[in-house]
Design a protein around this motif. Structure first.
Motif, PDB file in Angstrom:
ATOM      1  N   THR A 309       0.869  -1.171   0.000  1.00  0.00           N
ATOM      2  CA  THR A 309       0.000   0.000   0.000  1.00  0.00           C
ATOM      3  C   THR A 309       0.908   1.223   0.000  1.00  0.00           C
ATOM      4  OG1 THR A 309      -0.089   0.311   2.398  1.00  0.00           O
ATOM      5  CG2 THR A 309      -1.628  -1.290   1.445  1.00  0.00           C
ATOM      6  N   PHE A 410     -10.452  -2.185  -7.461  1.00  0.00           N
ATOM      7  CA  PHE A 410     -10.078  -3.428  -6.791  1.00  0.00           C
ATOM      8  C   PHE A 410      -8.659  -3.905  -7.089  1.00  0.00           C
ATOM      9  CE2 PHE A 410     -14.750  -3.752  -7.072  1.00  0.00           C
ATOM     10  CZ  PHE A 410     -15.030  -3.838  -5.720  1.00  0.00           C
ATOM     11  N   PRO A 413      -6.258  -3.895  -3.756  1.00  0.00           N
ATOM     12  CA  PRO A 413      -6.456  -4.982  -2.784  1.00  0.00           C
ATOM     13  C   PRO A 413      -6.161  -6.363  -3.354  1.00  0.00           C
ATOM     14  CG  PRO A 413      -8.549  -3.948  -3.372  1.00  0.00           C
ATOM     15  CD  PRO A 413      -7.476  -3.074  -3.903  1.00  0.00           C
ATOM     16  N   PHE A 416      -2.468  -6.751  -3.219  1.00  0.00           N
ATOM     17  CA  PHE A 416      -2.054  -6.989  -1.833  1.00  0.00           C
ATOM     18  C   PHE A 416      -2.230  -8.458  -1.463  1.00  0.00           C
ATOM     19  CE2 PHE A 416      -3.339  -7.500   2.599  1.00  0.00           C
ATOM     20  CZ  PHE A 416      -2.240  -6.982   3.253  1.00  0.00           C
TER      21      PHE A 416
END
Length: 428
Positions: A309, A410, A413, A416
């Motif tokens: 992030t 999206f 995420p 991640f």
């Protein structure tokens, strides 16, 4: 008090060693040019110096200061070939294309060293790089890679190291083997940034810092770049923002994602320290790669932690010291004098993203941790393209780089989750 980048955490050791970092003015009013470049890292500055040297009227706009992003804060390792091994590229593209891509990267390496020599930039080049293995199951791949480099791709400078040679060269028994590459090495990257900017200015490029670009568009055969201080109108444009582009241009943003990487610098180690007695740089076989080297004054510069992030950890040093101690237990309590981070632009296949994203505007980035030599060379190749020869840049433009899944909402995420999974696999 040393300058603190507003876009990257921590003050790097590199910054503390430089006393001639010129501050360039902000844009003051609208103007026109032959070429406008957005982004003052390796790619943009390299393009600027080569274009200006050829007599092109070029304007370069940087939102902050040159070197605030990854170009001035990275691990300094050159590597060999592309980020992906040549044999893996052969499996995807065939031998002819894979060999051309490998040779292009070797041209990039030679060009960087020649450029620094020509412009008298002391980049503190030290030869030698080790790629070391942390899992037994990878050893055969590394042994075969060394063999293929010599027999298939004409690169005889890599040899395979067994556990004993690896331990002797590293000063640690943590790794099981690996490769030794005497045909590459490491540099002080901020010195290259500062020196390239000086060379570009001396060649006649118009360089502007602290000038954030708010939009770029192509209409009626002209490229228009908007800033709070005026617009720049040009015949051609280069977007060279890599991991720091945000949503400036949507195609680039969907193909290049930023991840945070962090580095710590220890105090100078003793002259008789067993840590890297030959001064080589090191990268390992983890997906979340650990990379380290000794500095000119004997410090251990160690990079390893990643974050997926834009957030910055509260204490970079603690995490870096823990990773150092896994390899060098005697350094468990070593003092870390500087700890810093920055954003690396990655693509899904870990190959560069180079594409014409709108008429007369090319975007380049996504070097995926292999940008020290490639990004500088892409700037030169862009200048060749402006001069009418696009052949070498086309090799990179034609790479198959898919967009990250999930769309704008999206993709972060999902990235991640995926990278966290691979980080877990590193420990299994």
């Amino acid at each position: 008090m040393h300058y603190q980048s507003p876009i990257s955490p921590g003050i790097s050791w590199y910054e503390t060693t430089i006393d001639d970092r010129i501050e360039y003015p902000a844009l003051d009013g609208s103007r026109s040019a032959d070429v406008v470049i957005v982004g003052g890292g390796f790619t943009g500055l390299s393009a600027a110096v080569h274009l200006a040297s050829a007599g092109v009227d070029v304007v370069l706009l940087e939102a902050w200061r040159f070197g605030d992003g990854a170009s001035g804060r990275n691990g300094g390792q050159l590597g060999t070939g592309q980020r992906a091994w040549a044999e893996d590229l052969e499996a995807q593209y065939g031998f002819t294309r894979a060999k051309a891509l490998f040779d292009l990267a070797e041209d990039a390496k030679a060009h960087l060293l020649e450029f620094a020599g020509t412009h008298r930039i002391d980049i503190e080049y030290v030869p030698g790089q080790m790629s070391v293995v942390h899992k037994k199951r990878y050893l055969k791949d590394y042994q075969r890679h060394a063999e293929l480099m010599a027999t298939r791709f004409g690169y005889p400078h890599i040899h395979y190291m067994d556990a004993n040679e690896t331990a002797e060269r590293l000063g640690s028994t943590r790794y099981l083997g690996g490769t030794y590459d005497k045909g590459t090495g490491h540099i002080q990257p901020m010195k290259l940034v500062v020196g390239t900017a000086k060379a570009a200015a001396q060649a006649g490029a118009h360089l502007y810092e602290n000038t954030k670009v708010t939009s770029i568009k192509s209409e009626n055969g002209r490229v228009i770049v908007t800033t709070p201080f005026g617009n720049v109108t040009a015949a051609k444009g280069l977007i060279a923002v890599n991991a720091y582009g945000g949503n400036l241009e949507p195609i680039s943003a969907s193909h290049v994602m930023p991840i945070r990487s962090f580095i710590g610098a220890t105090v100078p180690l003793a002259d008789d320290s067993p840590v890297l007695p030959g001064g080589e740089s090191v990268d390992d076989s983890r997906f979340v790669v650990r990379y380290f080297r000794r500095s000119k004054d004997g410090r251990l510069l160690f990079g390893g932690r990643e974050a997926y992030t834009a957030d910055n950890p509260l204490d970079i040093s603690t995490h870096i010291r823990r990773q150092i101690a896994e390899i060098y237990p005697a350094l468990a309590n070593v003092e870390i004098t500087q700890a810093w981070g920055g954003s690396v632009g990655i693509t899904l296949p870990r190959q560069p993203f180079v594409r014409e994203v709108m008429p007369n505007v090319i975007s380049a980035g996504g070097y995926s941790g292999h940008g020290v030599m490639l990004s500088n060379f892409v700037g030169k190749l862009y200048a060749e393209t402006v001069a009418g020869n696009r052949d070498r840049l086309k090799l990179l433009e034609e790479l198959k780089i898919p967009a990250f899944p999930g769309g704008r909402k999206f993709r972060a995420p999902l990235l991640f989750l995926a990278l966290s999974w691979y980080a877990l696999v590193d420990r299994i």
